[in-house]
Design a protein around this motif. Sequence first.
Motif, PDB file in Angstrom:
ATOM      1  N   TRP A  58      -1.700  -6.018   7.722  1.00  0.00           N
ATOM      2  CA  TRP A  58      -2.024  -5.057   6.665  1.00  0.00           C
ATOM      3  C   TRP A  58      -2.409  -3.771   7.376  1.00  0.00           C
ATOM      4  CZ3 TRP A  58      -6.256  -1.978   5.769  1.00  0.00           C
ATOM      5  CH2 TRP A  58      -6.312  -1.339   4.517  1.00  0.00           C
ATOM      6  N   SER A  59      -1.953  -2.655   6.862  1.00  0.00           N
ATOM      7  CA  SER A  59      -2.292  -1.394   7.516  1.00  0.00           C
ATOM      8  C   SER A  59      -2.707  -0.356   6.494  1.00  0.00           C
ATOM      9  CB  SER A  59      -1.099  -0.892   8.317  1.00  0.00           C
ATOM     10  OG  SER A  59      -1.353   0.414   8.768  1.00  0.00           O
ATOM     11  N   SER A  60      -3.771   0.357   6.809  1.00  0.00           N
ATOM     12  CA  SER A  60      -4.179   1.464   5.942  1.00  0.00           C
ATOM     13  C   SER A  60      -3.483   2.737   6.388  1.00  0.00           C
ATOM     14  CB  SER A  60      -5.689   1.664   6.033  1.00  0.00           C
ATOM     15  OG  SER A  60      -6.019   2.187   7.310  1.00  0.00           O
ATOM     16  N   THR A  63      -5.882   1.979  10.373  1.00  0.00           N
ATOM     17  CA  THR A  63      -6.397   0.719  10.910  1.00  0.00           C
ATOM     18  C   THR A  63      -5.452  -0.408  10.532  1.00  0.00           C
ATOM     19  OG1 THR A  63      -8.549   1.568  10.321  1.00  0.00           O
ATOM     20  CG2 THR A  63      -8.470  -0.707  11.044  1.00  0.00           C
ATOM     21  N   SER A  64      -5.307  -1.373  11.444  1.00  0.00           N
ATOM     22  CA  SER A  64      -4.498  -2.551  11.116  1.00  0.00           C
ATOM     23  C   SER A  64      -5.393  -3.766  10.994  1.00  0.00           C
ATOM     24  CB  SER A  64      -3.479  -2.826  12.221  1.00  0.00           C
ATOM     25  OG  SER A  64      -2.695  -1.694  12.427  1.00  0.00           O
ATOM     26  N   GLN A  74      -3.807  -7.405  -2.484  1.00  0.00           N
ATOM     27  CA  GLN A  74      -2.612  -6.647  -2.154  1.00  0.00           C
ATOM     28  C   GLN A  74      -1.323  -7.385  -2.501  1.00  0.00           C
ATOM     29  OE1 GLN A  74      -3.683  -3.813   0.059  1.00  0.00           O
ATOM     30  NE2 GLN A  74      -1.966  -2.823  -0.930  1.00  0.00           N
TER      31      GLN A  74
ATOM     32  N   LYS B  66      -3.072   4.348  -3.673  1.00  0.00           N
ATOM     33  CA  LYS B  66      -3.908   3.195  -3.292  1.00  0.00           C
ATOM     34  C   LYS B  66      -4.048   3.164  -1.767  1.00  0.00           C
ATOM     35  CE  LYS B  66      -2.058   0.406  -7.005  1.00  0.00           C
ATOM     36  NZ  LYS B  66      -1.404  -0.878  -7.269  1.00  0.00           N
ATOM     37  N   HIS B  67      -4.897   2.238  -1.305  1.00  0.00           N
ATOM     38  CA  HIS B  67      -5.232   2.242   0.117  1.00  0.00           C
ATOM     39  C   HIS B  67      -4.400   1.223   0.901  1.00  0.00           C
ATOM     40  CE1 HIS B  67      -7.720   3.210   3.472  1.00  0.00           C
ATOM     41  NE2 HIS B  67      -8.101   1.963   3.640  1.00  0.00           N
ATOM     42  N   GLY B  68      -3.409   1.700   1.648  1.00  0.00           N
ATOM     43  CA  GLY B  68      -2.685   0.839   2.585  1.00  0.00           C
ATOM     44  C   GLY B  68      -1.784  -0.198   1.965  1.00  0.00           C
ATOM     45  N   ARG B  83       2.392   2.654   0.873  1.00  0.00           N
ATOM     46  CA  ARG B  83       1.736   3.599  -0.037  1.00  0.00           C
ATOM     47  C   ARG B  83       2.183   3.275  -1.463  1.00  0.00           C
ATOM     48  NH1 ARG B  83      -1.787   4.565   3.047  1.00  0.00           N
ATOM     49  NH2 ARG B  83      -1.789   6.210   4.601  1.00  0.00           N
TER      50      ARG B  83
END
Lengths: 81, 438
Positions: A58-60, A63-64, A74, B66-68, B83
């Motif tokens: 998962w990545s923002s 940051t991973s 998610q 949204k975030h990531g 995204r």
Amino acid sequence: MALDYEESKQKIIEGLKKKQKTKSKFYFNDLSKILNAKPREAKKIVNRMVEEGLLEYWSSGSTSMYGLPGTGKQAAAEHED
Amino acid sequence: MAKHETPMLDQLESGPWPSFVSDMKALAEKRAKNEEGIEFQIPTDVVEDILGVLELSYKHGRTHWKHGGIVGVFGYGGGVIGRYCDQPEMFPGVAHFHTMRVNQPGGKFYTTDYLRKLCDLWDFRGSGVMNMHGSTGDIIFLGTTTPQLEEIFYEMTHNLNQDLGGSGSNLRTPSDCIGQARCEFACYDTQDLCYDLTQEYQDELHRPAFPYKFKFKFDGCPNCCVASIARSDLSFIGTWRDDIKIDQEAVQAYIGGELKPNGGAHSGRDWGPFDIQKEVLDLCPTKCMWMEGKELKIDNKECNRCMHCINVMPRALRIGDDRGITILAGAKAPILDGAQMGTLIVPFIKAEPPYTEIKENVIEPIWDWWMEEGKNRERLGELMKRQGLQKMIEILGVDPDPRMVQEPRSNPYIFWKEEEVPGGWKRDIKEFRKYHQR
């Protein structure tokens, strides 16, 4: 001594499942702590687990993190199985 | 007629500068007309929806992204950033709007053919909106849907000989200046070192196991055109150990006005005749230059590589011949603790292939330390601050050097340890009391 893959795999899966109620995404450091291993040793195990589809990234963007596939908000929100 | 009303964005166009709003409107119109007959693989009105969602964000004062996300290409933990829009019904074109990072070519040299191919691919499978270049230096493709990711990756890696860049807790795409390809100031081959380390550290670039992001940047000289000293965790800046080379005849030609200072860069108005005292000697930060009659003199050991004199009189002054690299560590942008500039850790090292010394004695020990000791989301610069430069010096196995001290007396972070001092900390108290009362 190199870590045993099967044993490490189980440790990580069990470790992450245990925390599933509060967290679904984990930093790399959390995984190396579960294995009680140096980062470079842990990376070999974690990479192989990602390759086999046992973990997912998962990545923002900055940051991973790592998680068990299909867990957390998610996966449902992204409509991806 | 635009799909969404965007009064606030329209106002941005009224300023004197080129506007991204105008660019996006032009692209939206181009996609709508589609004169080239492209079979768009994502919604045609994607660009109109970006403008719509941006207008809404301005109205609400909040983001609608949204975030990531978990999306990526197989085997890579970076290069793709998920995204998603939190108003997908209102803006269906950007419901999925993933970013892809493309590893820019060394020195950002492209052929027009290569650029056209990249743009064609992105028009076909993405939004057509791209960013040249992100602050990491890479080419950023903004906005595509999940099914397109592997297709784009395949096309890039198989037909364009092009890899994705780094994102997330990875080594970010290494970035370099134009270097010896075009620049006489370059003290080493930035593109060769950048390419070599990119190849060497593929695993670190694509499979995240760092506490946070890590950036390499390569500047050929202390002019720092890619700003490595301010933006990279490990900054490689070209330098020289011997003297600045002086061509006294050319110095006189600058003074006499036959040569234009700064390569003629400030020719927009008449600044009057060139005054070497005012424009060069007085501006030297260490005051290490002076004229003796018609001769320019430099006390080279005092030079701190500000580059001003060389920039002003490039025909008269040249970088020295014994060239190499200065390495600084720990620069970062201001998320925690404010922005930090790099701290010098290696005053001089030769930059010669295969760069084994740089890899084995500098990069890898630093990574091992940071990977073990760094907290989650802690940059190298923050770890250096938390554990001290002394620890860093121990990790590298180098001796403390006065050049590592940025500000004497205000940050005296080089301390002696007991074993380094003859006799240790123990003293004869009776002997001491003979001279000092209680």
